[in-house]
Design a protein around this motif. Structure first.
Motif, PDB file in Angstrom:
ATOM      1  N   LYS A   1       0.848  -1.195   0.000  1.00 33.34           N
ATOM      2  CA  LYS A   1       0.000   0.000   0.000  1.00 33.34           C
ATOM      3  C   LYS A   1       0.882   1.243   0.000  1.00 33.34           C
TER       4      LYS A   1
ATOM      5  N   MET B   1       0.615   4.679   1.428  1.00 37.39           N
ATOM      6  CA  MET B   1      -0.351   5.303   2.341  1.00 37.39           C
ATOM      7  C   MET B   1       0.203   6.464   3.156  1.00 37.39           C
ATOM      8  N   GLY B   2       1.400   6.873   2.926  1.00 33.05           N
ATOM      9  CA  GLY B   2       1.931   7.941   3.766  1.00 33.05           C
ATOM     10  C   GLY B   2       2.652   7.395   4.975  1.00 33.05           C
ATOM     11  N   GLY B   3       2.791   8.213   6.011  1.00 31.28           N
ATOM     12  CA  GLY B   3       3.561   7.796   7.174  1.00 31.28           C
ATOM     13  C   GLY B   3       5.012   7.572   6.782  1.00 31.28           C
ATOM     14  N   PRO B   4       5.629   6.468   7.248  1.00 28.74           N
ATOM     15  CA  PRO B   4       7.046   6.224   6.937  1.00 28.74           C
ATOM     16  C   PRO B   4       7.299   5.988   5.452  1.00 28.74           C
TER      17      PRO B   4
ATOM     18  N   THR C   1      -2.590  10.627   0.587  1.00 30.56           N
ATOM     19  CA  THR C   1      -1.223  10.864   1.059  1.00 30.56           C
ATOM     20  C   THR C   1      -0.231  10.097   0.192  1.00 30.56           C
TER      21      THR C   1
END
Lengths: 113, 148
Positions: A19, A21-24, A57
């Motif tokens: 995925k 998805m943003g974050g790290p 994101t």
């Protein structure tokens, strides 16, 4: 998100799975793009064929990659954009920004020196 | 097939970690198969739902896996309804009035609610019974046999 990097001639193919998805994921992908550019690799083909899904994101992650490569005089293209990802690109009117291909051969042939 | 989620509402609760959004997607796919939704409708609902839930994980709960994101899926009265609640302060409703960034504006953020708005009929900002922020999406079901 997992990214595997391989070379096809002078084109760097980034095989993404999972995925986006943003974050790290954002730091990981941005760091990778910066390193490739620092190594003089400016032709990037991002294979999305094994991406389950992407959110807004994650879309920003691809935009950041596109912008970094373009600003460095390089080319950033997409391969195997799924129906789901294409729907998001259409809704956000970004489909025209990314040069995308359905097969590796056509994608590789599209890169210009 | 009744066209409604029998026995009311499907409730899900996940830790605030993107990995667990598979649970929501799998549930939606199961509902789609049971209700025989067409591919376009399923795709639109799924994209909007993942966007809403990932917002709750990332912005509402700050990706703190000890905090829970709860979701409820209901198909009733010719409508699909998804509620997503988190522990965040909520969202300024004016976000729905913001225009989609133009294709020339390669901003990294600011498209989430535009995506949801394009894919569902209504977005509501509510409070859950326990006082948590609740985002509700509503989309009319496709007519039977509606072309993809």
């Amino acid at each position: 998100m997992n990214v595997k990097v391989r070379e096809e001639g002078d084109v760097t193919v980034l095989e993404i799975s999972g995925k986006i998805m943003g974050g790290p994921d954002a730091e990981q992908f941005h760091g990778l793009i910066k390193k490739l550019l620092a190594d003089g690799k400016t032709k990037h083909l991002v294979n999305l064929g094994r991406v389950n899904w992407i959110n807004s994101t994650g879309l920003g992650i691809l935009i950041a990659g596109y912008t970094s490569v373009k600003d460095d005089g390089g080319q950033f293209k997409l391969l195997n954009v799924s129906e789901r990802i294409d729907s998001i690109l259409m809704v956000t009117k970004l489909a025209g920004i990314f040069d995308s291909y359905d097969d590796l051969e056509s994608a590789l042939a599209s890169f210009q020196d | 097939m009744s066209g409604e989620t029998q026995n009311g509402t499907i409730h899900l609760e996940i830790p605030s970690d993107f990995r667990w959004l598979d649970v929501l997607n799998a549930s939606l796919m199961a509902v789609a198969e049971e209700m025989q939704w067409n591919r376009d409708f399923t795709n639109e609902v799924s994209i909007a739902a993942i966007e809403a839930a990932s917002n709750a994980v990332e912005h509402g709960n700050g990706m703190d896996a000890t905090k829970r994101v709860c979701m409820r899926i209901r198909v009733s009265g010719g409508k699909f309804l998804l509620g997503v609640c988190d522990d965040g302060p909520g969202v300024d409703p004016s976000v729905l009035d913001r225009p989609l960034p133009s294709p020339d504006d390669l901003s990294l953020r600011g498209r989430g609610f535009s995506i949801m708005k394009a894919l569902v009929d209504d977005i509501r900002f509510l409070k859950s019974p326990d006082g948590r922020f609740l985002l509700e999406l509503e989309k009319a079901l496709p007519e039977p046999g509606e072309a993809e």
